[in-house]
Design an enzyme around this catalytic site. Structure first.
Site, mmCIF file in Angstrom:
data_model
loop_
_atom_site.group_PDB
_atom_site.id
_atom_site.type_symbol
_atom_site.label_atom_id
_atom_site.label_comp_id
_atom_site.label_asym_id
_atom_site.label_seq_id
_atom_site.Cartn_x
_atom_site.Cartn_y
_atom_site.Cartn_z
ATOM 1 N N GLU B 58 0.825 -1.209 0.000
ATOM 2 C CA GLU B 58 0.000 0.000 0.000
ATOM 3 C C GLU B 58 0.860 1.260 0.000
ATOM 4 O O GLU B 58 0.552 2.243 -0.681
ATOM 5 C CB GLU B 58 -0.921 0.019 1.236
ATOM 6 C CG GLU B 58 -1.893 -1.150 1.313
ATOM 7 C CD GLU B 58 -1.341 -2.330 2.127
ATOM 8 O OE1 GLU B 58 -0.116 -2.610 2.046
ATOM 9 O OE2 GLU B 58 -2.135 -2.973 2.833
ATOM 10 N N CYS B 86 -2.462 -2.665 7.491
ATOM 11 C CA CYS B 86 -1.939 -2.553 8.858
ATOM 12 C C CYS B 86 -1.904 -1.075 9.249
ATOM 13 O O CYS B 86 -2.159 -0.193 8.422
ATOM 14 C CB CYS B 86 -0.545 -3.182 8.920
ATOM 15 S SG CYS B 86 0.763 -2.100 8.289
#
Lengths: 158, 158
Positions: B58, B86
């Site tokens: 990401e 996360c």
């Protein structure tokens, strides 16, 4: 000698980097990572100059320390930062296995200067979910990457 | 057409990147950022290959999208990721002003594959403070970077 025998010295260093970074056209944040062998790695906030929303001073210092160490694992390293680390920087430190963090100014000082660190802490405390909706949408094959990982006996774990 | 008119399509894309990344020797994670203008930016986990603990799929996709857009602000962009983001990736998305996130597998799938995402969520919920002690140690001049920032009328805010 441990990497954190003199926190004030490295915090002064981080604060000096932050002041210099403002003069250089960047954000008011500086950081230093001292690895277990005593090597010092500097970082300054590069968000606006690099068009990189992740280029916080702490992240820059962690990335440099890891690259210079030739390892994604900085166990035993200490992070010194001019300002209380935001959730991005805490997370980067967790994944980098940083041992401990010291900071000088706090999140409220950052908020007074117009930064969103305090608001993003609220996101993680669960009180501002509207800031970033996160939606689960299982697709066929969602687990395929993990299956491939488990079957790759040459994998490098982290 | 909005950037998220077909979440399944982009999630499939992210999952394919994750599977390919394992074959290429990396971690089992892939992500796609679709910016407001419909441009697609890919990311794969590069932690072990680049010795960069922050190179989550990401984060890589967000950094690429911002660099390609010439802006640290990705308002209107949507992030699609093969696995629940996360705290590092959530924070990167917050700072990048990503509008919404879709994910396929969840943190428990990641934990079963041996990753610490779920543990780091516990850190942010306050139940695992021992993972990373964070210490406040004010020094003379702690506020100097913010003072310099406020007095720099040419500053680029973010």
């Amino acid at each position: 000698m441990t990497a954190d025998f003199d926190p004030g010295r490295y915090l002064d260093h981080a604060v000096r980097l932050a002041v210099q970074n403002v003069a250089d056209g960047g954000g008011p944040f500086g950081a230093v990572v001292v690895t277990a062998d005593g090597s010092v790695h500097e970082g300054s906030n590069r968000v606006t100059r690099d068009n990189d929303p992740t280029a916080h001073a702490e992240v820059v210092a962690i990335r440099r320390a890891a690259a210079a160490s030739g390892s994604f694992n900085l166990s035993g390293a200490v992070l010194y930062t001019s300002c209380e680390p935001c959730p991005l920087c805490l997370s980067a430190a967790l994944w980098g296995r940083i041992e401990r963090i010291y900071f000088a100014a706090d999140r409220h000082g950052a908020a007074r200067a117009g930064f969103d660190d305090a608001v993003f802490y609220e996101y993680f405390s669960g009180t501002r979910p509207e800031l970033l909706p996160v939606l689960h949408s299982e697709v066929d094959g969602s687990e395929a990457p993990f299956d491939a990982w488990r079957h790759n006996h040459a994998r490098t774990e982290y």
